[in-house]
Write an enzyme that holds these catalytic residues in place. Structure first.
Site, PDB file in Angstrom:
ATOM      1  N   LYS A   1       0.860  -1.174   0.000  1.00 37.94           N
ATOM      2  CA  LYS A   1       0.000   0.000   0.000  1.00 37.94           C
ATOM      3  C   LYS A   1       0.900   1.229   0.000  1.00 37.94           C
ATOM      4  O   LYS A   1       1.460   1.604   1.026  1.00 37.94           O
ATOM      5  CB  LYS A   1      -0.908  -0.021   1.230  1.00 37.94           C
ATOM      6  CG  LYS A   1      -1.972   1.046   1.226  1.00 37.94           C
ATOM      7  CD  LYS A   1      -2.990   0.721   2.285  1.00 37.94           C
ATOM      8  CE  LYS A   1      -4.067   1.769   2.476  1.00 37.94           C
ATOM      9  NZ  LYS A   1      -3.735   3.135   2.278  1.00 37.94           N
TER      10      LYS A   1
ATOM     11  N   ARG B   1      -9.474  11.130  -7.016  1.00 30.65           N
ATOM     12  CA  ARG B   1     -10.641  10.416  -6.526  1.00 30.65           C
ATOM     13  C   ARG B   1     -11.782  11.363  -6.168  1.00 30.65           C
ATOM     14  O   ARG B   1     -12.939  11.071  -6.403  1.00 30.65           O
ATOM     15  CB  ARG B   1     -10.250   9.596  -5.293  1.00 30.65           C
ATOM     16  CG  ARG B   1     -11.272   8.570  -4.896  1.00 30.65           C
ATOM     17  CD  ARG B   1     -10.767   7.708  -3.760  1.00 30.65           C
ATOM     18  NE  ARG B   1     -11.176   8.281  -2.494  1.00 30.65           N
ATOM     19  CZ  ARG B   1     -12.333   8.004  -1.888  1.00 30.65           C
ATOM     20  NH1 ARG B   1     -13.158   7.150  -2.418  1.00 30.65           N
ATOM     21  NH2 ARG B   1     -12.649   8.569  -0.757  1.00 30.65           N
TER      22      ARG B   1
ATOM     23  N   LYS C   1      -2.703  -2.204   7.806  1.00 30.67           N
ATOM     24  CA  LYS C   1      -1.741  -1.117   7.971  1.00 30.67           C
ATOM     25  C   LYS C   1      -0.751  -1.414   9.071  1.00 30.67           C
ATOM     26  O   LYS C   1      -1.131  -1.902  10.130  1.00 30.67           O
ATOM     27  CB  LYS C   1      -2.493   0.176   8.314  1.00 30.67           C
ATOM     28  CG  LYS C   1      -3.348   0.679   7.187  1.00 30.67           C
ATOM     29  CD  LYS C   1      -3.360   2.171   7.241  1.00 30.67           C
ATOM     30  CE  LYS C   1      -4.598   2.762   6.623  1.00 30.67           C
ATOM     31  NZ  LYS C   1      -4.623   4.207   6.796  1.00 30.67           N
TER      32      LYS C   1
HETATM   33  S1  IVH Z   1      -6.689  -1.101  -4.053  1.00 30.61           S
HETATM   34  C1  IVH Z   1     -11.389   0.337  -3.774  1.00 30.61           C
HETATM   35  N1  IVH Z   1      -4.103  -1.265  -3.835  1.00 30.61           N
HETATM   36  O1  IVH Z   1      -5.097   3.175  -0.564  1.00 30.61           O
HETATM   37  C2  IVH Z   1     -10.030   0.903  -3.731  1.00 30.61           C
HETATM   38  N2  IVH Z   1      -5.151   0.693  -3.049  1.00 30.61           N
HETATM   39  O2  IVH Z   1      -6.878   3.333   1.707  1.00 30.61           O
HETATM   40  C3  IVH Z   1      -9.095  -0.136  -4.205  1.00 30.61           C
HETATM   41  N3  IVH Z   1      -3.602   2.389  -2.218  1.00 30.61           N
HETATM   42  O3  IVH Z   1      -7.756   4.661  -2.286  1.00 30.61           O
HETATM   43  C4  IVH Z   1      -7.734   0.268  -3.933  1.00 30.61           C
HETATM   44  N4  IVH Z   1      -1.768   1.238  -2.600  1.00 30.61           N
HETATM   45  O4  IVH Z   1      -5.368   5.157  -3.117  1.00 30.61           O
HETATM   46  C5  IVH Z   1      -5.191  -0.517  -3.599  1.00 30.61           C
HETATM   47  N5  IVH Z   1      -1.826  -1.544  -3.784  1.00 30.61           N
HETATM   48  C6  IVH Z   1      -2.903  -0.804  -3.542  1.00 30.61           C
HETATM   49  C7  IVH Z   1      -2.803   0.483  -2.984  1.00 30.61           C
HETATM   50  C8  IVH Z   1      -3.964   1.202  -2.743  1.00 30.61           C
HETATM   51  C9  IVH Z   1      -2.265   2.377  -2.157  1.00 30.61           C
HETATM   52  C10 IVH Z   1      -4.451   3.486  -1.774  1.00 30.61           C
HETATM   53  C11 IVH Z   1      -5.560   3.809  -2.746  1.00 30.61           C
HETATM   54  C12 IVH Z   1      -6.824   3.675  -1.967  1.00 30.61           C
HETATM   55  C13 IVH Z   1      -6.336   3.813  -0.561  1.00 30.61           C
HETATM   56  C14 IVH Z   1      -7.288   3.161   0.393  1.00 30.61           C
END
Ligand code: IVH
Length: 682
Positions: free
Chosen positions: A129, A150, A326
């Protein structure tokens, strides 16, 4: 046949029509961008890349009818926008449910299994993440047509111009492209780039960004995409929006597709067969993440099969087939023992917490930022409190919160001081701003800050005038304003600590030489609110002479010099101020050049590094890479981005990586910053 005839005949046969040549060049430049930025495997030296790029740019300038927003020439940014357009997402952009607890990750797995019913086999994909800003990229028939934030999930801002400058976002998908391909991912700022930006902001008297994510978000909000291009943002895909004309059965298939289309994908993603594998990888990855060049605040666990994700559906905000795990931020608890008030060059008073020293993320921390007094009040932080400190961006510690339940009653609230700690003047507050500031123009800390900045490398670049010397000059009352620098005499200087005749003369020569730096540096050096180095340079180029700015009101500056309304107001107000006018007159009287030379002649007389090509890598101890580049260019040298046989020197700082290895392989001499200084000084 004469020789000329032969030449012409062969020219005629090899002449490419401009459209074909432009298209070929775009493909080639895009291919080299991909090799360099995504695959880290350049095939041509920079000089060759530059030649292709310049040829393309010139052809596009000569044939405006061939314009194409997906041309790689758009990577450097375009004209500033007045505002961002709102755009509705083709499919909603959801957010993620999250947890800090491995036990809840197991519960998530149990929930998913229950919802899918017995006998459904599936795997997970665990993806880092990355802590940045979510962004949706829309490609139609292979061309990037839209990039959007977003926003509230339904509609966001159109930030296409800014995202075009992100080097690992393909402007055209490679290979055969579907009708519509919307990929979502994270725009982020690598740690090293973040550190460089903050160093520069501190030097320029701007408030540093709190962490890479804030810096990234701030950068994406810039209306001038040319500034964004210089910030070095990156992109990694992590999801899909609307897709027409392509089957993508799973997340892992999406990542594969993305690679084929020319994106970089995160090498630390991992397919896992079951939740035990997921948990094992989460633990393994936690150890690894500190060594990554960008910040990662956790990992996202995704059901890999998109048909199942679809079947699991969403709550009002989150897809049920994914969860974010996290890692807890590194924090420590200690006592806030005292308070210090810093005075910036604009007079801003900043509270700094003095802490009982505590270990945090590998270093001992004894000071932490409290940002401003409003924030201190909002968080109810008091002197004597036990406080939680965290490393924002794991770099600058700051106070997260106090622990009021631990109070003894002896704690003292923190309020703005009744007097400036430097000069004793009661502080003031500007309309609409949270910061309190010292309004005294003669405040020694303010003068010190202004003169230090004025003399600095990015401003008037006065050789021999370091911060310590500035402090002495201000303390002794020899310098009360920047113009006083130009009135210093040898006798004045000889009275200072450790100042011999020779250094006094050198300093006076440095001061005299700075008179000819030109309007761009002068405008930057004056610390006009809102006018940074880049905007100062643009303004100087347009104005040509300070006289073209003086006496103009904000609307005139806006119209004639294409300043934004806010900046126009700041500049007009600064120029209208009688004290500033006196200061400018004094600078003019001592012979400071207030015009902008048309051709950029190398400063400092002889071009010591003419014809030499440099590459800069890693973190240098004293200069940012931009500054090192400016110094090399000022001496007539050229700085390029990748090491080749044609590179004369590699300037390498700490954490130098593949460029250093390559230079060593090719036998290119490697310089540290001291060696560079020696070269610059001849
Ligand atoms: S999947 C439905 N994969 O984290 C949203 N998100 O806390 C699916 N993010 O809005 C997101 N790395 O901006 C996904 N490998 C990852 C990610 C990731 C960072 C962010 C993303 C999301 C936020 C959610």
């Amino acid at each position: 046949m004469t020789i000329t005839d032969v030449g012409m005949a062969s020219d005629m046969t090899t002449q490419e029509d401009p459209r074909a040549e432009v298209e070929r060049l775009r493909r080639e430049v895009a291919r080299h961008d991909h090799l360099y930025y995504v695959l880290d495997r350049p095939e041509v030296p920079d000089s060759e890349y530059d030649r292709l790029f310049r040829r393309l740019r010139d052809l596009e300038a000569a044939h405006p009818d061939l314009a194409d927003p997906t041309s790689p020439t758009h990577r450097v940014g375009g004209r500033p926008l007045a505002a961002f357009r709102a755009v509705t997402h083709a499919r909603r952009m959801l957010s993620l449910d999250n947890t800090y607890d491995p036990g809840e990750v197991r519960e998530f797995d149990a929930r998913v299994r229950k919802l899918l019913g017995p006998g459904v086999a599936f795997g997970y994909f665990v993806d880092p993440k990355v802590d940045g800003v979510a962004c949706s990229l829309r490609y139609e028939r292979g061309a990037l047509v839209l990039a959007a934030t977003r926003g509230d999930g339904v509609a966001g801002d159109d930030i296409t111009a800014n995202v075009r400058t992100v080097r690992d976002v393909p402007l055209r998908l490679h290979g055969a492209a579907p009708e519509v391909f919307e990929v979502r991912g994270e725009v982020f700022l690598p740690r090293a780039t973040f550190a460089r930006i903050n160093e520069q902001r501190l030097r320029e008297g701007d408030e540093p960004f709190q962490n890479p994510r804030n810096a990234c978000a701030g950068t994406l909000k810039l209306l001038d995409s040319r500034l964004v291009a210089r910030r070095g943002l990156r992109f990694l895909p992590h999801g899909m929006g609307e897709v027409v004309g392509l089957e993508v059965p799973s997340y892992s298939a999406l990542l594969e597709r993305c690679r084929a289309f020319g994106f970089a994908t995160n090498p630390h993603g991992r397919a896992c067969r079951d939740i035990d594998e997921v948990l094992a990888y989460l633990a393994e990855f936690e150890q690894r993440r500190a060594g990554l060049p960008y910040e990662v605040d956790g990992a996202v666990i995704k059901v890999d099969d998109y048909a199942l994700v679809e079947r699991l559906g969403t709550t009002s905000h989150h897809p049920r087939g994914m969860i974010a795990y996290k890692y807890a931020a590194e924090q420590a608890t200690t006592r806030l023992a005292g308070l210090e008030v810093g005075v910036g060059k604009t007079g801003t008073l900043t509270p700094v917490a003095l802490l009982e020293p505590v270990r945090l993320a590998g270093t001992t921390v004894s000071r932490a930022s409290l940002h401003n007094y409003d924030e201190v009040q909002r968080k109810d932080i008091r002197v004597g409190d036990l406080v939680v400190v965290e490393k924002a961006g794991e770099i600058i510690p700051y106070v997260v919160r106090s622990l009021p339940e631990q109070r003894t009653g002896q704690e003292a609230p923190i309020t703005p001081p009744a007097a400036c700690p430097s000069c004793g003047t009661p502080p003031a507050r500007r309309d609409g701003e949270v910061a309190v500031f010292c309004p005294n123009r003669a405040c020694p800390d303010v003068v010190r800050g202004l003169v230090r900045y004025f003399a600095g490398r990015r401003a008037m670049d006065i050789e021999g005038l370091g911060e310590k010397l500035v402090d002495q000059l201000v303390e002794r009352g020899l310098v009360r304003s920047v113009a006083d620098l130009y009135r210093l005499t040898e006798a004045d200087l000889l009275g200072l600590e450790r100042m011999g005749k020779r250094s006094a003369q050198n300093l006076l020569a440095g001061v005299a030489a700075s008179k000819g730096r030109g309007l761009a540096r002068l405008l930057n050096a004056l610390s006009i609110p809102g006018l940074g180095e880049t905007t100062a340079r643009d303004l100087a180029d347009r104005a040509g002479d300070l006289a073209a700015l003086q006496g103009k009101d904000a609307p005139t500056l806006e119209a004639e010099l294409k300043l934004g309304p806010v900046l126009a107001r700041e500049v007009a107000a600064w120029l209208a101020d009688p004290e500033n006018q006196r200061s400018l007159e004094a600078l003019r009287a001592v012979g400071v050049d207030m015009t902008q030379p048309r051709a950029a002649a190398p400063a400092g007389g002889a071009a010591k590094l003419a014809g030499k090509t440099f590459v800069i890598t890693g973190t240098l101890p004293r200069r940012s890479r931009d500054e090192a580049q400016a110094a090399i260019e000022a001496a007539g040298g050229k700085v390029t981005g990748s090491v080749s046989r044609k590179t004369d020197y590699l300037v390498a700082g700490e954490k130098a990586g593949s460029k250093l290895t390559k230079a060593q392989e090719l036998g290119v001499p490697v310089l540290d910053e001291d060696a560079l200084d020696a070269l610059l000084q001849g």
